[in-house]
Enzyme design. Structure first.
Site, short mmCIF file in Angstrom:
data_model
loop_
_atom_site.label_atom_id
_atom_site.label_comp_id
_atom_site.label_asym_id
_atom_site.label_seq_id
_atom_site.Cartn_x
_atom_site.Cartn_y
_atom_site.Cartn_z
N ASP A 63 1.97 101.25 28.57
CA ASP A 63 2.77 102.31 27.93
C ASP A 63 4.21 102.15 28.42
O ASP A 63 4.55 101.16 29.09
CB ASP A 63 2.18 103.71 28.20
CG ASP A 63 2.40 104.18 29.64
OD1 ASP A 63 2.89 103.39 30.48
OD2 ASP A 63 2.07 105.35 29.93
N CYS A 99 0.19 101.37 33.29
CA CYS A 99 0.89 102.61 32.95
C CYS A 99 1.57 103.09 34.23
O CYS A 99 1.64 102.33 35.19
CB CYS A 99 -0.03 103.65 32.31
SG CYS A 99 -1.30 104.34 33.36
N THR A 150 0.75 105.26 36.57
CA THR A 150 -0.16 105.28 37.72
C THR A 150 -1.27 104.23 37.61
O THR A 150 -1.94 103.94 38.60
CB THR A 150 -0.87 106.64 37.80
OG1 THR A 150 -1.56 106.85 36.55
CG2 THR A 150 0.11 107.78 38.02
N HIS A 180 -17.48 91.29 43.22
CA HIS A 180 -18.61 92.21 43.20
C HIS A 180 -18.86 92.86 41.83
O HIS A 180 -20.00 93.11 41.47
CB HIS A 180 -18.41 93.35 44.21
CG HIS A 180 -18.41 92.89 45.63
ND1 HIS A 180 -18.57 93.76 46.69
CD2 HIS A 180 -18.26 91.66 46.19
CE1 HIS A 180 -18.53 93.09 47.83
NE2 HIS A 180 -18.33 91.81 47.56
N HIS A 222 -25.22 91.85 42.87
CA HIS A 222 -24.04 92.31 42.13
C HIS A 222 -24.29 92.28 40.62
O HIS A 222 -23.92 93.20 39.90
CB HIS A 222 -22.82 91.47 42.49
CG HIS A 222 -22.39 91.64 43.92
ND1 HIS A 222 -22.19 92.87 44.49
CD2 HIS A 222 -22.16 90.73 44.91
CE1 HIS A 222 -21.83 92.74 45.75
NE2 HIS A 222 -21.82 91.44 46.04
C1 RB5 Z 1 3.40 108.68 31.42
O1 RB5 Z 1 4.37 109.58 31.81
C2 RB5 Z 1 2.26 108.66 32.44
O2 RB5 Z 1 1.52 109.82 32.34
C3 RB5 Z 1 1.39 107.44 32.24
O3 RB5 Z 1 2.15 106.28 32.36
C4 RB5 Z 1 0.24 107.27 33.21
O4 RB5 Z 1 0.66 107.39 34.52
C5 RB5 Z 1 -0.97 108.06 32.93
O5 RB5 Z 1 -1.99 107.97 33.60
#
Ligand code: RB5
Length: 143
Positions: free
Chosen positions: A7, A64, A66, A97, A133
């Site tokens: 994203d 993304c 996080t 694994h 595994h």
């Molecule tokens: C976008 O702002 C953020 O929410 C996305 O990149 C991600 O971290 C979602 O899990």
């Protein structure tokens, strides 16, 4: 072939991933997003994950902010084992694994230097093939 999906939060790091894959001579298919304009990570996570699930691509990289939202999305798709990694030990272990077929990275957490080391570890570590595994991986798909 490596499927790529990100994203806006992961876009900048994905450009570094692409340059790195090119340097290594590895082919990829980029399922977007293609700019830093705000977008919805499930759209791009699904496209990349479907390419891996269908066999069009052998592995994938998802990014993304996080790494959480996009890995949750990918793991909803049958046959996908997406691992969110912030260190090389996890990347090695999830290949050995879990035979993880997608790597998820959090661009707002993991800097580009470490992210590329994690990526190399993920790509270069084979599944152990050990019976325990393989058995556990099969259990993941059971109802
Ligand atoms: C976008 O702002 C953020 O929410 C996305 O990149 C991600 O971290 C979602 O899990």
């Amino acid at each position: 072939m490596i499927a790529l999906g990100c994203d806006h939060g992961g876009y900048a790091l994905m450009q570094e991933v692409k340059a790195h894959l090119e340097k290594r001579g590895l082919e990829y298919k980029d399922f977007g997003t293609y700019s830093e304009e705000s977008c919805d990570y499930p759209v791009f996570g699904k496209k990349a994950a479907q390419a891996v699930a269908s066999g069009e691509c052998e592995k994938g990289v998802l990014i993304c902010g996080t790494g959480i939202g996009i890995s949750i999305t990918a793991n909803k798709i049958k046959g996908i084992r997406a691992a969110l990694c912030g260190d090389c030990f996890s990347a090695q272990a999830t290949r050995q694994h879990n035979d993880a077929n997608m790597l998820a990275l959090g661009a707002r957490i993991t800097g580009p230097g470490l992210a590329l080391m994690i990526l190399d570890t993920f790509l270069d570590t084979p599944f152990s093939g050990e019976e325990r595994h393989a058995r556990r991986i099969a259990q993941i798909e059971e109802p």
